[in-house]
Scaffold this motif. Structure first.
Motif, PDB file in Angstrom:
ATOM      1  N   ARG A   6      55.462  81.095  12.873  1.00  0.00           N
ATOM      2  CA  ARG A   6      54.697  80.522  13.985  1.00  0.00           C
ATOM      3  C   ARG A   6      54.257  81.586  14.990  1.00  0.00           C
ATOM      4  N   VAL A   7      54.838  82.756  14.900  1.00  0.00           N
ATOM      5  CA  VAL A   7      54.594  83.809  15.892  1.00  0.00           C
ATOM      6  C   VAL A   7      53.539  84.777  15.378  1.00  0.00           C
ATOM      7  N   LEU A  30      51.361  88.317  19.614  1.00  0.00           N
ATOM      8  CA  LEU A  30      52.322  87.818  20.604  1.00  0.00           C
ATOM      9  C   LEU A  30      53.516  88.753  20.702  1.00  0.00           C
ATOM     10  N   LEU A  39      45.315  85.053  21.509  1.00  0.00           N
ATOM     11  CA  LEU A  39      46.429  84.400  22.205  1.00  0.00           C
ATOM     12  C   LEU A  39      45.886  83.463  23.283  1.00  0.00           C
ATOM     13  N   GLN A  51      49.415  78.971  26.164  1.00  0.00           N
ATOM     14  CA  GLN A  51      50.744  78.600  25.695  1.00  0.00           C
ATOM     15  C   GLN A  51      51.521  79.827  25.219  1.00  0.00           C
ATOM     16  N   ASP A  52      50.817  80.770  24.586  1.00  0.00           N
ATOM     17  CA  ASP A  52      51.472  82.006  24.149  1.00  0.00           C
ATOM     18  C   ASP A  52      51.933  82.827  25.347  1.00  0.00           C
ATOM     19  N   VAL A  61      55.039  81.370  26.630  1.00  0.00           N
ATOM     20  CA  VAL A  61      56.182  81.803  25.819  1.00  0.00           C
ATOM     21  C   VAL A  61      56.654  83.185  26.267  1.00  0.00           C
ATOM     22  N   LEU A  64      57.818  77.680  21.255  1.00  0.00           N
ATOM     23  CA  LEU A  64      57.476  78.267  19.969  1.00  0.00           C
ATOM     24  C   LEU A  64      57.407  77.208  18.876  1.00  0.00           C
ATOM     25  N   ARG A 110      54.103  75.088  19.007  1.00  0.00           N
ATOM     26  CA  ARG A 110      52.789  75.671  18.720  1.00  0.00           C
ATOM     27  C   ARG A 110      52.454  75.458  17.242  1.00  0.00           C
ATOM     28  N   GLN A 160      51.125  79.581  12.419  1.00  0.00           N
ATOM     29  CA  GLN A 160      50.255  80.754  12.341  1.00  0.00           C
ATOM     30  C   GLN A 160      50.615  81.579  11.106  1.00  0.00           C
TER      31      GLN A 160
END
Length: 411
Positions: free
Chosen positions: A153-154, A158, A331, A334-335, A338, A387, A390, A393
């Protein structure tokens, strides 16, 4: 031979595990939980006696407690590794390109300024203003460990943004420690430290005989900085900044040292420091109710859990409006939220600053440590929830320039 080979392979596997952020962060958390549990158990006296056990000669002010050795000695290893990472960022990473570095650098500054202002605002009337820097720090290892739990997801951008922000945060925190929390400066030992530091730097840039002196020289620099009154962990950063960073295709001494020492830092130095720093007793003067009413506790909680994300988001928004810079890698807000919550994980450096600001064993120091533990856990939990919420990714791709395990010259 088979037994020796098996032990060698096992030691290599353990070292590789300790180079990952998830394992290092887990060890840090386990050490803190063990200390907190022991300090609040019927055997709390044993923990206090262990922390206060004095070891070392009286010369050069080295008759320190085990807790002080962990903070002054072992954390120098952590700051040496962090200093290597800082230098590699400046030479071969994102900080060498002002266009790519501007947003995370400004975010780091905002993420330190707003928490400090919040702490001062909460403590202006009745609190202790000496702890203004406690909520300004970010724990790189813990924050990256939580981020790694996000898995695919990251996005890579980020992690890069957080890493750049965290190393700038550490650099500024080191400056704060050196300037704001140095009392009774002895100039002569500090000037004398420049001699072994220069020899260390010279030996680092040459191959051949004499490199065995690097260890004794590093210890001598640490001793002189400690004797000067400047916090001894600063010696780790000074030594790291003398290590050469070389381009791809040649032996990168900084990468090799970071590769070798990271398991020592993540697997021993930082967990041992956390063990001695996180044992906050919730009895008597440091009861939970009294702690939560203390402006010091409230200021640290507000600074880390509220000031960090607000400072990161506000500073990034302002920098984008002024410079027109775009967020890297697509990004979004929301990122950034985080990143802001993860930067609220102060832990290692915040615990160190709390000890410097309030002293060991004082009510204000105990309350500040409790607030750091609560805020770090709360920030980690909030960041994990963000995290998980989201959308998925592509898997994270590490940056070749700062890959801790590739091309480090380690065999």
């Amino acid at each position: 031979m088979t037994g020796l080979t098996g032990r060698w392979v096992l030691s290599r596997r353990i070292a590789e595990m300790l180079r990952t952020e998830t394992v290092g962060g887990l060890l840090l958390l386990v050490a803190a939980l063990v200390a907190f549990g022991w300090a609040n158990s019927p055997w709390a006296g044993g923990y206090a006696r262990l922390s206060d056990w004095r070891v070392g000669p009286a010369a050069w002010h080295l008759d320190l407690t085990l807790a002080a050795w962990a903070a002054d000695g072992l954390l120098a290893v952590f700051f040496f590794v962090a200093g290597l990472e800082l230098k590699r960022e400046f030479v071969a990473g994102d900080l060498r390109d002002p266009r790519r570095a501007v947003l995370p650098v400004v975010a780091a500054v905002g993420g330190m300024a707003v928490p400090a202002l919040l702490y001062v605002a909460v403590n202006a009337s009745a609190g202790d203003l000496g702890g203004w820097a406690v909520p300004t720090a970010t724990d790189i290892a813990f924050a990256l460990a939580v981020l790694a739990l996000g898995g695919s997801r990251v996005p890579a951008a980020l992690r890069t943004f957080l890493l750049t922000l965290a190393v700038v945060d550490d650099l500024l925190a080191i400056g704060i420690i050196a300037v704001a929390y140095t009392a009774g400066l002895a100039v002569l030992p500090l000037l004398a430290a420049a001699v072994p530091l220069a020899v260390f730097a010279w030996l680092m840039r040459r191959d051949g005989p004499g490199r065995w002196l690097l260890g004794p020289l590093a210890v001598l620099v640490w001793l002189l900085v400690h004797a000067s009154g400047v916090h001894a962990t600063v010696a780790g950063v000074l030594l790291a900044f003398t290590v050469p960073v070389r381009p791809a295709g040649r032996v990168d001494v900084a990468a090799r040292l970071e590769h070798r020492l990271r398991p020592v830092s993540a697997g021993f130095a930082v967990p041992v420091f956390a063990f001695f720093a996180a044992g906050v007793p919730l009895a008597g003067a440091t009861s939970l109710g009294a702690a939560l009413r203390d402006p010091v506790t409230l200021g640290v909680l507000a600074g880390l859990m509220l000031g960090k994300p607000v400072g990161v988001l506000a500073a990034t928004w302002l920098a984008r409006r002024v410079t027109g810079a775009a967020l890297p890698g697509g990004l979004g807000r929301q990122d950034l939220a985080v990143v802001g919550m993860l930067s609220g994980i102060g832990f290692t450096v915040s615990l160190l600053i709390a000890e410097l600001a309030f002293g060991a064993g004082t009510p204000a120091g105990e309350h500040a440590r409790l607030a750091i533990l609560l805020a770090s856990c709360g920030s980690a939990a909030a960041a994990t929830l963000l995290l998980r919420s989201r959308r998925r990714q592509p898997p994270v791709a590490r940056r070749p320039a700062l890959d801790r395990t590739a091309a480090a010259g380690e065999t």
